[in-house]
Design a protein around this motif. Sequence first.
Motif, PDB file in Angstrom:
ATOM      1  N   SER A 119       4.119  67.287 -12.472  1.00  0.00           N
ATOM      2  CA  SER A 119       4.079  68.029 -11.211  1.00  0.00           C
ATOM      3  C   SER A 119       2.985  69.085 -11.176  1.00  0.00           C
ATOM      4  N   ALA A 120       2.491  69.471 -12.349  1.00  0.00           N
ATOM      5  CA  ALA A 120       1.479  70.534 -12.422  1.00  0.00           C
ATOM      6  C   ALA A 120       0.165  70.077 -11.783  1.00  0.00           C
ATOM      7  N   THR A 121      -0.596  71.036 -11.305  1.00  0.00           N
ATOM      8  CA  THR A 121      -1.908  70.748 -10.719  1.00  0.00           C
ATOM      9  C   THR A 121      -2.888  71.833 -11.130  1.00  0.00           C
ATOM     10  N   SER A 122      -4.110  71.435 -11.441  1.00  0.00           N
ATOM     11  CA  SER A 122      -5.194  72.392 -11.646  1.00  0.00           C
ATOM     12  C   SER A 122      -6.377  71.929 -10.807  1.00  0.00           C
ATOM     13  N   VAL A 123      -6.738  72.728  -9.816  1.00  0.00           N
ATOM     14  CA  VAL A 123      -7.757  72.266  -8.854  1.00  0.00           C
ATOM     15  C   VAL A 123      -9.172  72.711  -9.223  1.00  0.00           C
ATOM     16  N   ASP A 151       1.826  75.360  -5.757  1.00  0.00           N
ATOM     17  CA  ASP A 151       2.170  74.486  -6.873  1.00  0.00           C
ATOM     18  C   ASP A 151       2.335  75.280  -8.160  1.00  0.00           C
ATOM     19  N   ASP A 152       1.384  76.167  -8.436  1.00  0.00           N
ATOM     20  CA  ASP A 152       1.422  76.953  -9.671  1.00  0.00           C
ATOM     21  C   ASP A 152       2.695  77.794  -9.755  1.00  0.00           C
ATOM     22  N   VAL A 153       3.033  78.456  -8.652  1.00  0.00           N
ATOM     23  CA  VAL A 153       4.207  79.332  -8.647  1.00  0.00           C
ATOM     24  C   VAL A 153       5.487  78.528  -8.834  1.00  0.00           C
ATOM     25  N   LEU A 154       5.643  77.440  -8.061  1.00  0.00           N
ATOM     26  CA  LEU A 154       6.878  76.655  -8.115  1.00  0.00           C
ATOM     27  C   LEU A 154       7.058  75.968  -9.468  1.00  0.00           C
ATOM     28  N   VAL A 155       5.972  75.456 -10.033  1.00  0.00           N
ATOM     29  CA  VAL A 155       6.074  74.761 -11.318  1.00  0.00           C
ATOM     30  C   VAL A 155       6.455  75.735 -12.431  1.00  0.00           C
ATOM     31  N   VAL A 156       5.872  76.932 -12.415  1.00  0.00           N
ATOM     32  CA  VAL A 156       6.199  77.915 -13.453  1.00  0.00           C
ATOM     33  C   VAL A 156       7.652  78.362 -13.335  1.00  0.00           C
ATOM     34  N   ALA A 322      -5.825  63.295  -3.298  1.00  0.00           N
ATOM     35  CA  ALA A 322      -6.782  63.095  -4.393  1.00  0.00           C
ATOM     36  C   ALA A 322      -7.172  64.423  -5.029  1.00  0.00           C
ATOM     37  N   GLY A 323      -7.293  65.449  -4.202  1.00  0.00           N
ATOM     38  CA  GLY A 323      -7.671  66.763  -4.715  1.00  0.00           C
ATOM     39  C   GLY A 323      -6.618  67.410  -5.581  1.00  0.00           C
ATOM     40  N   MET A 324      -5.376  66.921  -5.484  1.00  0.00           N
ATOM     41  CA  MET A 324      -4.269  67.489  -6.268  1.00  0.00           C
ATOM     42  C   MET A 324      -3.980  66.691  -7.539  1.00  0.00           C
ATOM     43  N   VAL A 325      -4.711  65.617  -7.780  1.00  0.00           N
ATOM     44  CA  VAL A 325      -4.400  64.710  -8.899  1.00  0.00           C
ATOM     45  C   VAL A 325      -4.672  65.344 -10.264  1.00  0.00           C
ATOM     46  N   SER A 326      -5.742  66.091 -10.397  1.00  0.00           N
ATOM     47  CA  SER A 326      -6.120  66.636 -11.704  1.00  0.00           C
ATOM     48  C   SER A 326      -5.071  67.609 -12.233  1.00  0.00           C
TER      49      SER A 326
END
Length: 381
Positions: A119-123, A151-156, A322-326
């Motif tokens: 679920s994590a994302t790094s853009v 994404d960062d807040v919810l995943v953490v 696609a931008g959220m895949v990495s």
Amino acid sequence: MIAQLAVILFAAKLAGDAAVRLGQPAVLGKLLIGIVLGPSVFGVIEDTDLLQELSQIGVILLMFIAGLETDMDQFRRTGKAAVAVGVLGILVPLLAGYAAGAAFGMETGTALFLGLLLSATSVSISVQALKEMGQLQSKEGSAILGAAVIDDVLVVIALAFLLSLTGGDVELGAVVLKKAVFFAVAILLAWKAIPLVLKWFAPLRVTEAVVSAGLVICFAFAYFAEAMGVAAIIGAYMAGLGASFTDYREEVFEKVETIAYSLFVPVFFTSIGVAADFSGIVEHWPLIVGWSALAILTKLVGAALGAKWAGFSWGSSLAVGAGMVSRGEVALIIAGIGLEAGLLDGNMFAVMIIVVLVTTVVTPPLLKMIFSRLHPVRRTA
């Protein structure tokens, strides 16, 4: 280290140029040359602590520049899409990852952790690819950046909740409170303090006072974010947003971009490839292929569905997805936490590290392919 920096800069620029000539974003060439130069292939570059520190500065500066370049009007208009993309971009990989883990007979905690890892994302990689294509200020680019913060807040928070359930020494309430405090303070400082700091530095009779002030702000926000349990890149991005409203935006942007792209950003992209460890890839290749496909498809579909729900066209929705895949450095940090907490064994940890690398390398050409069809007139090399 000095010799390695010379090699990295020389190779990164040539590899980036080769990628552009082949119709791909330059960042893809820099990622791949890192793999070639690293211990996994030729071993010319070693993955040292100093290299990782320089790399960290690179990604912080990259996100600070992204903040300076953000079109706030567009950012506000895509707020609904950012929330939908952030939430569905977490739920779909989380549920699919859990289901896959359960199907392999993994314990509930491990299966949930794998879903959370997906679920994590790094853009940071997406930001560079979008910058090269002139799409960072597009509605898709704004939605991606906004969703990354969510994404960062919810995943953490979800990670803290999982660790507390599995016996980790984590207080969920404290984690949520620290996040709330960070954003409240960061927004206040971006609104009130950043303009004052830049204004105070401007008259100083020293060289590049304004740019130095911009870097002070960038690093201070990044440190504050990390201290409060938020990714440093989110703090740097918010610092850039705050500086973008001041009269010094252009000066800070031009000078910081020069500093970043001449040294630190190429080191960051190359170091991702250098850090790749392909030991056990032959033995575990079916797992790597399966989890990589799951990681790419679930984030792409989940984020795209969120964008579509918010009113984007299917083409724009796929671009956002696609931008959220990495998964990038955020997922690597989470994987390390899982290994330390006993939620991942050594073999699965090695598999997921390669999966993270695959999602990172796939993102630039995927963005290029979708955006070239979505905005053919605006496309740049």
